[in-house]
Enzyme design. Structure first.
Site, PDB file in Angstrom:
ATOM      1  CG  ASP A 357      -0.410  -2.211   5.140  1.00  0.00           C
ATOM      2  OD1 ASP A 357       0.348  -1.216   5.016  1.00  0.00           O
ATOM      3  OD2 ASP A 357      -0.446  -2.873   3.973  1.00  0.00           O
ATOM      4  CD  GLU A 483       3.611   3.997  -1.046  1.00  0.00           C
ATOM      5  OE1 GLU A 483       3.837   2.879  -1.977  1.00  0.00           O
ATOM      6  OE2 GLU A 483       3.791   3.428   0.055  1.00  0.00           O
ATOM      7  CD  GLN A 594      -1.942   4.035  -0.820  1.00  0.00           C
ATOM      8  OE1 GLN A 594      -0.709   4.196  -1.346  1.00  0.00           O
ATOM      9  NE2 GLN A 594      -2.026   3.693   0.215  1.00  0.00           N
TER      10      GLN A 594
HETATM   11  C1  BGC Z   1       0.938   0.860  -0.566  1.00  0.00           C
HETATM   12  C2  BGC Z   1       1.133   1.346   0.780  1.00  0.00           C
HETATM   13  C3  BGC Z   1       1.062  -0.027   1.712  1.00  0.00           C
HETATM   14  C4  BGC Z   1       2.085  -1.024   1.261  1.00  0.00           C
HETATM   15  C5  BGC Z   1       1.824  -2.262   1.688  1.00  0.00           C
HETATM   16  C6  BGC Z   1       1.764   0.069  -1.089  1.00  0.00           C
HETATM   17  O1  BGC Z   1       1.347  -0.390  -2.130  1.00  0.00           O
HETATM   18  O2  BGC Z   1       0.971   2.225  -1.475  1.00  0.00           O
HETATM   19  O3  BGC Z   1       0.059   2.164   1.496  1.00  0.00           O
HETATM   20  O4  BGC Z   1       1.483   0.260   3.167  1.00  0.00           O
HETATM   21  O5  BGC Z   1       1.764  -1.269  -0.369  1.00  0.00           O
HETATM   22  O6  BGC Z   1       0.879  -2.779   1.865  1.00  0.00           O
END
Ligand code: BGC
Length: 759
Positions: A357, A483, A594
């Site tokens: 992030d 994810e 995402q």
């Molecule tokens: C996202 C990740 C992110 C993490 C922390 C997750 O829900 O899929 O991309 O790094 O949250 O924000």
């Protein structure tokens, strides 16, 4: 909710538990070092939940993370950010009636965050059950100027009575972390991580030292009160709690103020945290509260000057963007021991961990507005490079460094490796952020001292994880940003990041050789010319999947072979899908949590034709749920690029309102800092089309129909440039520094003072 300039406020109070927890987050105070959730000083009614948290950025304990099956190399412990001593508790008694919004009558109430002055507050006109009316004004500040300092100014005015007042103020060392066993985004076991070991009173201030259970760290909190009138004063010291009481008479119309100074110090930054806390307390007390407020306002004046961004004709969204920008400066670490957590310092979601992030969503904002902070974020990664080398070894790599997917002090904290450690793109993300920092600043000395070593070590890792096959360089068994699709071959985003990382390893090698700054890096890392040649070869033949039929870049080798998720029959309540479907079920479908390939199209836009980007965008839009807060901002940016300004605006609005309107329903666990950075990007990189490229600064401005115009400042090399976008024209003004060549829709311009370009 009312929004106005730099003040976010609410003028009614909903005492529902969920709402109170939400506002604990939204009105929290933080300064990058400490963060305090905005709970009622007096507490809530019995039976209510609260996350009464106080945090120090980077301060952690080590917590066991049991793996059900003990496979080699699986992580069995993680770091968790700790809830440390509570210094926000204050009780008020008027002639023995306790002030509480759950009793008596609330005649008026306002909660606010003043982003110009850096304070939050609560103003209440309350009538006690026996009819005594009192006006209470509470202001809270975490100082940007003295990072160890948190203040509460608690004023009481007797409106219609003379009486006896007792103020009880607490300093509580006996605290625990929050947990929610049903949400994987929060810790699932609530543990007591710190134990108070010493309580002391020095010069009227109480100090509690607590030790962590496992990590061997200590924290010291100091509390000192000043009351504006003579009173009967008492202090009770127990081993884990100090209670200070102030009893006095108050007359009709009289105002009395208690000022509570809290100091925080930890053993990561200070050898003797108690001595440091005492010194910080002395420093804090040398100034009046008014002087502290004035330093706070000065700091923010400078911040808003550097990060200047205005939208004409959309006051609500404009304030939401500023709220997001304010949260970024509240959350970002100000030293190399800390970074910026997914929830900043506003809550315990994701346990205070730092993710990609930072590099892909937040650093782009700081690189353009406060490059000093961007530099610090890179230094943090430099400080943890050794841990990344260890991590690479653990995963069987013979060379290079692999950064952890989530961490506090540098080692991996992700328990579920398919959507954790397997996300190797973190290496490319960190490299990308260093390269863009360089493109914005041309700070080659910083690259020589810090950046290059990271770039070469991450490049080495790509050479070890990938392999040449049929003349192409391929990277197997990794997880991309999405994810809901794990452990795949040739994730387009990952391969594109690796290619960029490798390409720039070669470029930096050449640049540093030319400027005679390479030798210490080569010596330190034993870097050979052969390795550089290999980097060049791998980047030159990196495999980037492309589908001839759909004319898109598939997310990975198998993505398009899977069945598409049945969106039509998925009930609304099933979102986010991760809370309702087994991971394997998600992995077997075309469904994205995402932006993944779409993110690659934003950051590597020159790698594909506009047509391919358009086809990909249209394709992935249909299969993306945006269950992650890191998604809509990226879709907004790419929609802008494709001229879909209306769509870009809608995505931008979703991202801007995410926390203020709690649209993901989990803001009670903390703000979403990546989304906040992404929201800024949706304007500057999205609507204005800014890109940092090797040949200079590029723009492709668009104006959403809903706006009359917008303007912002960016730092580029040694210059500060103001960009203003209106319906028919853009104005570029050089505010400071030297003239610059830049591009608007690929056409070259020279900026010496001011330029008006018709659209
Ligand atoms: C996202 C990740 C992110 C993490 C922390 C997750 O829900 O899929 O991309 O790094 O949250 O924000």
């Amino acid at each position: 909710m009312k929004v106005n300039q730099l003040v976010y406020e609410i003028n009614d109070i909903n005492l529902e538990n969920d709402e109170l927890m939400l506002y604990e987050t939204l009105f929290h105070n933080a300064n990058g070092y400490i963060g305090i959730r905005s709970c009622f000083e007096e507490g809530y009614e019995k039976g209510y939940n609260t996350i009464r948290g106080t945090y120090i950025n980077g301060f952690y304990d080590i917590v066991e993370m049991k793996q059900a099956e003990k496979l080699y190399g699986l992580i069995e412990e993680k770091q968790a950010m700790l809830n440390i001593a509570d210094t926000q508790s204050i009780e008020l008694k008027i002639d023995n009636e306790s002030f509480s919004l759950f009793e008596g009558t609330t005649l008026r109430v306002r909660r606010f965050l003043d982003m110009e002055h850096g304070i939050t507050g609560r103003e209440v006109l309350w009538r006690s059950p026996s009819g005594k009316e009192v006006e209470i004004i509470i202001k809270r500040m975490t100082s940007f100027y003295q990072l160890s300092l948190f203040t509460i100014e608690y004023s009481i005015k007797a409106v219609n009575f003379d009486g006896k007042v007792e103020l009880l103020s607490y300093h509580i060392g006996d605290v625990m972390n929050y947990s929610n066993p049903d949400d994987p985004r929060v810790a699932n076991e609530s543990l007591k991580h710190i134990i108070p070991v010493d309580v002391d009173c020095v010069n009227g201030a109480s100090y509690i030292i607590s030790n962590t259970l496992v990590s061997g760290l200590s924290v010291c909190t100091g509390v000192k009160h000043i009351l504006s009138k003579e009173c009967l004063e008492k202090m009770d010291l127990l081993v884990n709690t100090v209670t200070s009481s102030y009893t006095f008479d108050i007359a009709h119309n009289e105002t009395v103020t208690l000022t509570k100074y809290s100091i925080f110090s930890d053993s990561i930054r200070h050898k003797d945290c108690k001595e440091n806390a005492k010194a910080e307390m002395t420093k804090a007390l040398e100034k009046t509260l008014t002087e502290h407020y004035s330093h706070q306002a000065d700091y923010l004046k400078e911040y808003w000057k550097n990060t200047y961004l205005e939208i004409d004709g959309d006051e609500e969204l404009s304030l939401a963007v500023r709220y997001n920008m304010y949260q970024l400066i509240q959350s970002v670490g100000k030293d190399e021991h800390s970074n910026i957590a997914a929830k900043g310092l506003s809550g315990e979601g994701y346990e205070g961990h730092y993710f990609w992030d930072t590099e892909m969503y937040i650093q782009p904002f700081f690189t353009l507005t406060e490059p000093g902070i961007a530099k610090n974020l890179i230094k943090y990664r430099y400080t943890t490079l050794e841990k990344a080398r260890e991590n690479a070894k653990l995963l069987g790599h013979k060379k290079g460094a692999l950064y952890p997917w989530r961490t506090i002090m540098g080692s991996e904290c992700s328990g579920y490796f398919p959507s954790g450690t397997a996300a190797y793109h973190i290496n490319g993300d960190i490299a990308y952020s260093i390269i863009t920092y360089y493109l914005a600043t041309k700070d080659i000395d910083f690259i020589a001292d810090y950046g290059a070593e990271i770039i070469f070590e991450t490049a080495r890792l790509w050479m070890d994880v990938g392999n040449f096959y049929n003349g192409q360089f391929r990277i197997n068994e990794v997880t991309g940003p999405d994810e809901y699709t794990c452990m795949v071959n040739n994730n387009y985003y990952t391969n594109a990041c690796a290619q960029f990382n490798l390409k720039w390893a070669v470029k930096f090698y050449d640049l540093l050789t030319e400027s005679k700054k390479i030798s210490h890096v080569v010596d330190k890392m034993n870097l050979s010319e052969i390795e550089i040649k290999d980097f060049e070869k791998a980047s030159g033949c990196m495999y980037l999947p492309y589908d001839e039929t759909l004319k898109i870049n598939p997310q990975d080798d198998s993505f398009l072979e899977k069945k598409v998720w049945d969106f039509e029959h998925t009930p609304k309540e099933d979102y986010p899908l991760l809370l309702h479907y087994h991971p394997l079920c998600l992995y077997r479908h075309q469904v994205c949590k995402q932006a993944d390939t779409v993110l690659a199209h934003f950051i590597f836009e020159d790698a594909q034709s506009l047509e391919t980007i358009r086809n990909s965008f249209n394709y992935y839009e249909k299969v993306t749920t945006h269950d992650s807060s890191l998604s809509t901002c990226i879709f907004s940016i790419v929609a802008s690029k494709l001229g879909l300004t209306h769509k870009a605006y809608d995505y931008f609005g979703d991202s801007a309102k995410l926390d203020l309107f709690n649209t993901h329903k989990n803001t009670k666990d903390g703000i979403h800092t990546a989304n906040m950075g992404g929201n800024y990007m949706a304007i500057v990189y999205g609507f204005a089309g800014l890109r940092l490229k090797e040949d200079g600064l590029h723009f492709a401005p668009n104006l959403p129909l809903q706006w009359d115009g917008y303007r912002f400042k960016v730092n580029y090399e040694d210059s500060m440039i103001m960009v203003e976008v209106f319906k028919n024209k853009c104005i570029f003004t050089l505010i400071s520094g030297t003239g610059k060549t830049f591009f608007v829709r690929e056409k070259e311009y020279r900026l010496e003072s001011s330029l008006i370009i018709s659209q």
